[in-house]
Enzyme design. Structure first.
Site, PDB file in Angstrom:
ATOM      1  N   HIS A 239      31.137  44.170  36.082  1.00 51.97           N
ATOM      2  CA  HIS A 239      30.864  45.031  37.236  1.00 51.97           C
ATOM      3  C   HIS A 239      30.570  46.475  36.848  1.00 51.97           C
ATOM      4  CE1 HIS A 239      31.707  41.927  40.133  1.00 51.97           C
ATOM      5  NE2 HIS A 239      32.894  41.699  39.612  1.00 51.97           N
TER       6      HIS A 239
ATOM      7  N   GLU B  67      39.036  31.893  39.627  1.00 49.84           N
ATOM      8  CA  GLU B  67      38.792  32.774  40.765  1.00 49.84           C
ATOM      9  C   GLU B  67      38.691  32.068  42.107  1.00 49.84           C
ATOM     10  OE1 GLU B  67      36.354  36.379  39.738  1.00 49.84           O
ATOM     11  OE2 GLU B  67      35.449  34.949  38.351  1.00 49.84           O
TER      12      GLU B  67
END
Length: 262
Positions: free
Chosen positions: A55, A159
């Site tokens: 990110h 996740e």
């Protein structure tokens, strides 16, 4: 001739000791491209810095400078690689990552591929080159490098619901040091977007902790706050990815501005 040691391995040993301790290991996600932030975080006493290539805006050319800053401060550089291919794992370790965190792992097959990419033969299939930064550009003898480099840590990120469904098989994969749970992604997959304290989310994470502990795999989790990190630790989590460097700076700066205005 001066002897040369692998620049990161001392911090890897300290990181693993923290993971094995009652206190656990704490470290911030870092998305800035400035080595000064990494170095300052190390001097602050964190057990690791989580350099985010998924990110964050950083490049692999810049990553080696962030890792150098971690080495200067003696803190373990954990690199979250971009998803999709094992070459990022290889490159991160080549420039000195002490551990790799790999996102979006949903199956045992994917987990085995991660371990294989992170380890030299005979354990895995990582490309063998002893002239990289992690080997002192060739100053560390090849046999020593290829042996010691096997001690770098592998962290996989579970996740979502699919990973939870395949958890038993994933945890059976040899070579996984930490299974990292993203509570926000998990809450979304369970139909409670952003509600990381929802009873169903907490119960799911507790079940993951119990299974991981039973199989000798450390568990990691993200925490927005120190209090949240202590809550996860009290539940049995040993690896706390804490907040984000830019957000920590924002919080402190905002508090100073508000104090000055009073």
């Amino acid at each position: 001739m001066n002897s040369c040691e692998m620049p990161t391995m001392g911090s890897v040993a300290r990181f693993k000791a923290a993971l094995a301790s009652e206190r656990g290991a704490l470290g911030p996600f870092m998305i800035t491209s400035d080595p000064a932030f990494v170095e300052a975080a190390g001097h602050a006493g964190y057990d690791f810095v989580l350099l985010d290539m998924e990110h964050g805006p950083g490049t692999f050319e810049n990553l080696q400078n962030l890792i150098r800053a971690a080495n200067v401060a003696g803190v373990c550089p954990v690199v979250r690689v971009p998803r999709g291919t094992d070459i990022w794992i290889d490159r991160a370790l080549d420039v000195g990552a002490g551990a790799v965190l790999v996102p979006q792992i949903d199956t045992a097959e994917q987990a085995r591929a991660v371990v294989s990419a992170a380890k030299f033969s005979p354990v895995g299939t990582r490309g063998t080159c002893r002239f990289v930064r992690s080997a002192g550009y060739g100053a560390v003898p090849g046999p020593q490098y290829f042996s010691q480099a096997q001690e770098t840590a592998v962290i996989i990120q579970a996740e979502g619901k699919k990973a939870v469904e395949n958890l038993d098989e994933i945890l059976d994969v040899p070579g996984i040091d930490v299974l990292f749970v993203g509570p926000y992604d998990l809450s979304s997959s369970l139909g409670h977007v952003g509600e990381i304290d929802h009873p169903e989310v907490i119960a799911c994470i507790q079940g993951i902790i119990e299974k991981a502990n039973a199989k000798g795999v450390k568990l990691g989790c993200f925490a927005d706050t120190v209090e949240g990190g202590k809550k996860w630790r009290d539940m049995g989590v040993k690896f706390i990815g804490y907040s984000c460097d830019t957000y920590l700076f924002y919080q402190m700066a905002k508090a100073d501005v508000e104090k000055f205005a009073r």
